[in-house]
Design an enzyme around this catalytic site. Structure first.
Site, mmCIF file in Angstrom:
data_model
loop_
_atom_site.group_PDB
_atom_site.id
_atom_site.type_symbol
_atom_site.label_atom_id
_atom_site.label_comp_id
_atom_site.label_asym_id
_atom_site.label_seq_id
_atom_site.Cartn_x
_atom_site.Cartn_y
_atom_site.Cartn_z
ATOM 1 N N GLU A 396 0.146 -3.197 -10.999
ATOM 2 C CA GLU A 396 -1.200 -2.866 -11.482
ATOM 3 C C GLU A 396 -1.139 -1.551 -12.227
ATOM 4 O O GLU A 396 -0.523 -0.602 -11.742
ATOM 5 C CB GLU A 396 -2.139 -2.570 -10.308
ATOM 6 N N HIS A 481 -2.007 -3.981 1.639
ATOM 7 C CA HIS A 481 -2.036 -5.446 1.690
ATOM 8 C C HIS A 481 -1.290 -6.016 2.900
ATOM 9 O O HIS A 481 -0.329 -6.762 2.727
ATOM 10 C CB HIS A 481 -1.406 -6.027 0.418
ATOM 11 N N ASN A 519 -2.406 -9.461 -5.728
ATOM 12 C CA ASN A 519 -3.349 -8.925 -4.745
ATOM 13 C C ASN A 519 -3.879 -10.083 -3.895
ATOM 14 O O ASN A 519 -4.151 -11.158 -4.413
ATOM 15 C CB ASN A 519 -4.496 -8.228 -5.465
HETATM 16 P P1 FAE Z 1 -10.296 -7.637 6.570
HETATM 17 O O1 FAE Z 1 -10.989 -7.705 5.261
HETATM 18 O O2 FAE Z 1 -9.423 -6.482 6.847
HETATM 19 O O3 FAE Z 1 -11.417 -7.757 7.701
HETATM 20 C C1 FAE Z 1 -11.142 -7.628 9.073
HETATM 21 C C2 FAE Z 1 -12.348 -7.028 9.765
HETATM 22 O O4 FAE Z 1 -12.191 -7.142 11.183
HETATM 23 C C3 FAE Z 1 -12.540 -5.535 9.489
HETATM 24 O O5 FAE Z 1 -13.859 -5.309 9.041
HETATM 25 C C4 FAE Z 1 -12.277 -4.864 10.847
HETATM 26 O O6 FAE Z 1 -13.039 -3.704 11.056
HETATM 27 C C5 FAE Z 1 -12.644 -5.969 11.818
HETATM 28 N N1 FAE Z 1 -11.957 -5.876 13.115
HETATM 29 C C6 FAE Z 1 -10.654 -5.583 13.349
HETATM 30 N N2 FAE Z 1 -10.393 -5.635 14.678
HETATM 31 C C7 FAE Z 1 -11.555 -5.975 15.304
HETATM 32 C C8 FAE Z 1 -11.917 -6.180 16.664
HETATM 33 N N3 FAE Z 1 -11.012 -6.085 17.650
HETATM 34 N N4 FAE Z 1 -13.200 -6.481 16.945
HETATM 35 C C9 FAE Z 1 -14.129 -6.600 15.950
HETATM 36 N N5 FAE Z 1 -13.821 -6.412 14.636
HETATM 37 C C10 FAE Z 1 -12.553 -6.115 14.312
HETATM 38 O O7 FAE Z 1 -9.414 -8.957 6.815
HETATM 39 N N6 FAE Z 1 -6.853 -6.920 -2.143
HETATM 40 C C11 FAE Z 1 -7.055 -7.550 -3.329
HETATM 41 O O8 FAE Z 1 -6.919 -8.767 -3.401
HETATM 42 N N7 FAE Z 1 -7.409 -6.826 -4.446
HETATM 43 C C12 FAE Z 1 -7.552 -5.468 -4.425
HETATM 44 O O9 FAE Z 1 -7.909 -4.853 -5.444
HETATM 45 C C13 FAE Z 1 -7.309 -4.792 -3.188
HETATM 46 N N8 FAE Z 1 -7.383 -3.432 -3.113
HETATM 47 C C14 FAE Z 1 -7.269 -2.820 -1.891
HETATM 48 C C15 FAE Z 1 -7.458 -1.442 -1.800
HETATM 49 C C16 FAE Z 1 -7.427 -0.818 -0.558
HETATM 50 C C17 FAE Z 1 -7.605 0.671 -0.469
HETATM 51 C C18 FAE Z 1 -7.234 -1.589 0.622
HETATM 52 C C19 FAE Z 1 -7.224 -0.945 1.984
HETATM 53 C C20 FAE Z 1 -7.038 -2.957 0.527
HETATM 54 C C21 FAE Z 1 -7.052 -3.586 -0.709
HETATM 55 N N9 FAE Z 1 -6.874 -4.960 -0.828
HETATM 56 C C22 FAE Z 1 -7.011 -5.578 -2.045
HETATM 57 C C23 FAE Z 1 -6.540 -5.794 0.349
HETATM 58 C C24 FAE Z 1 -7.728 -6.628 0.854
HETATM 59 O O10 FAE Z 1 -8.866 -5.804 1.015
HETATM 60 C C25 FAE Z 1 -7.320 -7.292 2.179
HETATM 61 O O11 FAE Z 1 -6.219 -8.136 1.909
HETATM 62 C C26 FAE Z 1 -8.440 -8.128 2.783
HETATM 63 O O12 FAE Z 1 -9.578 -7.344 3.044
HETATM 64 C C27 FAE Z 1 -7.986 -8.802 4.064
HETATM 65 O O13 FAE Z 1 -8.977 -9.744 4.433
HETATM 66 P P2 FAE Z 1 -9.076 -10.267 5.926
HETATM 67 O O14 FAE Z 1 -10.194 -11.229 5.999
HETATM 68 O O15 FAE Z 1 -7.730 -10.702 6.381
#
Ligand code: FAE
Length: 540
Positions: A396, A481, A519
């Site tokens: 990127e 990621h 991503n």
């Molecule tokens: P996620 O979105 O992490 O959601 C999990 C949720 O579960 C969170 O809200 C937690 O707080 C919650 N949780 C965890 N444990 C518990 C518990 N014990 N009890 C209750 N709640 C809980 O999971 N990806 C892209 O495709 N494009 C991008 O541009 C991109 N940029 C990024 C930039 C940053 C700074 C970061 C950190 C990540 C980025 N990502 C990007 C990665 C993407 O946000 C990530 O792959 C997804 O959010 C993962 O999705 P999930 O549904 O697996």
């Protein structure tokens, strides 16, 4: 189950009435898509729930919407905050250049991905708070994750990339690619509101000079340069550039949330889920245990937190079905501990395995003084250099939104790093460890060099050594990621049903074995759409 009443629910100490008064104009413009549309309520101790979703990121939001549309009442339990209440500055989210109490999850000092600039450390003390970005430290890697209703969508760059079809078999070998590309990727892209920048506007927009410089350098070295779709509202961004609306991407907002412009899950899947009237979200509630219940279903233990992270109540509810959507790390940590401590002993030996960092590695290049990248940089990346087939890297072209001319080009590379780590239960410390080693990033560095050594040679430029410490070129200590830990067709069946227990499902990034070649969130969303389709058709 009836959703909680909207009228006087207390969130982060404010009643809904106070909240509405404080955000009237915001609600006026985005009423339907606003997080205020979500029914938010603490879960009641002793409740019986048809479907419990742990976490409100991509996987959890898809599960909640589709279950609710099928007539199932859903409770989402989310450990982070609702992010619907402005701070004393009138804004919900803090700026990247001025981290404050809202910025980090339960830390007293920031842990910024770019830790240094021109030799100066950037981190600073902040009050401990249930902030939006978690910098979770394991032995060999820091894993950045979003915390709050909307999960990673709150903090990420919104880059919404569907992998090239020829790479799909390596990403999810047991999944029918034809079905994914005909049905589930299009469904995910539509549900997320994915769009590509207007290419004509890109050519002239001041805020994308850095990306045009990135393109020039890529093309002069013979690398394919591609636009990358995003969930940011491009029309809003044009107005930001024109100076007719409050700036968000152009004010450097991203890592700690965007006050405008970004279509987070709060505005897409979760708003639609709330509109069904069947979904209730409990923010600041953390699931700590899941065990089979005597009369069927599962007993789920939940800690309610205050904004200092202290537990204010512990509740036990019974759920007929439980969807693990706590993110790759959250889901893997829960399942690893529950298997090892005897709560769910019949989970198989694949739990905790197959974790990867999507090959993330960062670097910067120092350009010549006649090649400025611009003082005004949109925080939303819009393009990448694709050397996946030849060199194993997709880079990127990322912003460095400092507000001053830095003459720097900055990149986050996604690489074909083959290393995979495992989560294990550490009985001595009572924690779940991850055995990733910093040295395992070397393949990623080598693959990223396949692009940037060549560009540096062609342009007569050098790597920046001041962004990640003193004289350190590579940002090889982190990932944005995390993927894997409960891999599809290994820890679960081919649709996310956990082996050993009926009614337990994994539906988030934990299913994906370590790498997506781009991503990851579009693939996480599309896989969740595929799996919930099957689960609804056969299990409910
Ligand atoms: P996620 O979105 O992490 O959601 C999990 C949720 O579960 C969170 O809200 C937690 O707080 C919650 N949780 C965890 N444990 C518990 C518990 N014990 N009890 C209750 N709640 C809980 O999971 N990806 C892209 O495709 N494009 C991008 O541009 C991109 N940029 C990024 C930039 C940053 C700074 C970061 C950190 C990540 C980025 N990502 C990007 C990665 C993407 O946000 C990530 O792959 C997804 O959010 C993962 O999705 P999930 O549904 O697996």
């Amino acid at each position: 189950m009836t959703p909680a009443t909207h009228s006087e629910v207390s969130r982060n100490g404010l009643t809904r009435r106070t909240f509405l008064a404080g955000t009237g104009s915001l609600l006026g413009t985005v009423a339907l898509a606003s997080p205020a549309a979500a029914a938010l309520a603490p879960v009641a101790d002793g409740a019986r729930i048809p479907a419990l979703v742990i976490g409100s990121g991509y996987g959890g939001s898809v599960a909640a919407l589709r279950l609710a549309e099928a007539g199932v009442d859903v409770r989402i339990v989310e450990m982070g905050m609702a992010w619907d209440t402005p701070g004393s500055d009138g804004k919900i989210f803090a700026n990247t250049t001025q981290p404050d109490y809202r910025s980090f999850w339960l830390r007293t000092r920031t842990k910024q991905p770019l830790s240094n600039f021109l030799g100066f450390p950037l981190d600073k003390d902040v009050p401990r708070h249930t902030g939006i970005l978690d910098a979770e430290e394991f032995g060999g890697i820091i894993v950045y994750q979003g915390r709050g209703v909307g999960g990673g969508s709150l903090v990420n760059g919104g880059m919404a990339v569907t992998p090239k079809r020829e790479n799909f078999a390596a990403i999810l070998p047991s999944v029918d690619a034809a079905e994914m590309y005909a049905t589930y990727y299009p469904r995910a892209n539509a549900g997320l509101g994915v769009a590509t920048i207007d290419p004509q506007w890109f050519e002239t927009a001041e805020c994308y000079q850095y990306a045009r410089v990135g393109r020039k350098h890529a093309q002069r070295s013979g690398f394919p340069f591609t636009f990358v779709p995003d969930v940011y509202d491009w029309e809003y961004m044009k107005q930001e550039q024109a100076g007719t609306v409050p700036r968000s991407a152009l004010a450097g907002e991203i890592l700690y949330g965007n006050n405008h412009g970004k279509k987070t899950l709060q505005k897409t899947y979760l708003a639609r889920a709330a509109a069904t009237g069947r979904v209730t979200v409990s923010p600041l509630h953390k699931v700590t245990s899941v065990v089979p219940a005597a009369g069927g279903g599962y007993t789920v233990r939940i800690d309610q937190l205050d904004t200092s992270g202290s537990v204010t109540a512990t509740k036990e509810i019974t759920a007929d079905r439980v969807f693990f959507a706590a993110g790759s790390v959250g889901t893997s940590k829960l399942l690893t501990r529950l298997k090892a401590t005897g709560a769910l002993p019949a989970l198989n030996d694949e739990i905790g395995k197959g974790w990867g960092d999507n090959g993330n590695v960062m670097c910067g290049r120092a350009n010549h003084l006649w090649d400025p990248t611009g003082a005004l940089q949109s925080s939303i990346p819009t393009a990448g250099i694709d050397n996946w087939a030849a060199g194993g890297a997709f880079a990127e072209v990322a912003p460095l939104p400092t507000g001053i001319e830095t003459f720097a080009s900055f990149y986050l590379s996604i690489t074909k790093n083959p290393n995979r780590a495992q989560f294990t239960w550490n009985a001595a410390t009572g924690t779940v460890d991850l055995n990733w080693q910093t040295a395992w990033k070397q393949p990623s560095i080598d693959m990223a060099k396949s692009i940037f050594d060549k560009i540096n040679a062609k342009e007569g430029t050098i790597y920046r050594t001041d962004l990640f410490g003193a004289y350190k070129i590579w940002g090889d200590h982190l990932t944005y990621h995390p993927l894997g830990g409960a891999v599809l067709n290994k820890a679960t069946d081919n649709y996310g049903r956990l082996h050993g227990y009926s009614g337990l499902y994994v539906i988030d990034g934990a299913l994906i074995p370590g790498n997506t070649s781009v991503n990851p969130f579009v693939t996480i969303t599309a896989l969740a759409e595929r799996n919930i389709d099957r689960i609804l058709a056969t299990d409910l």
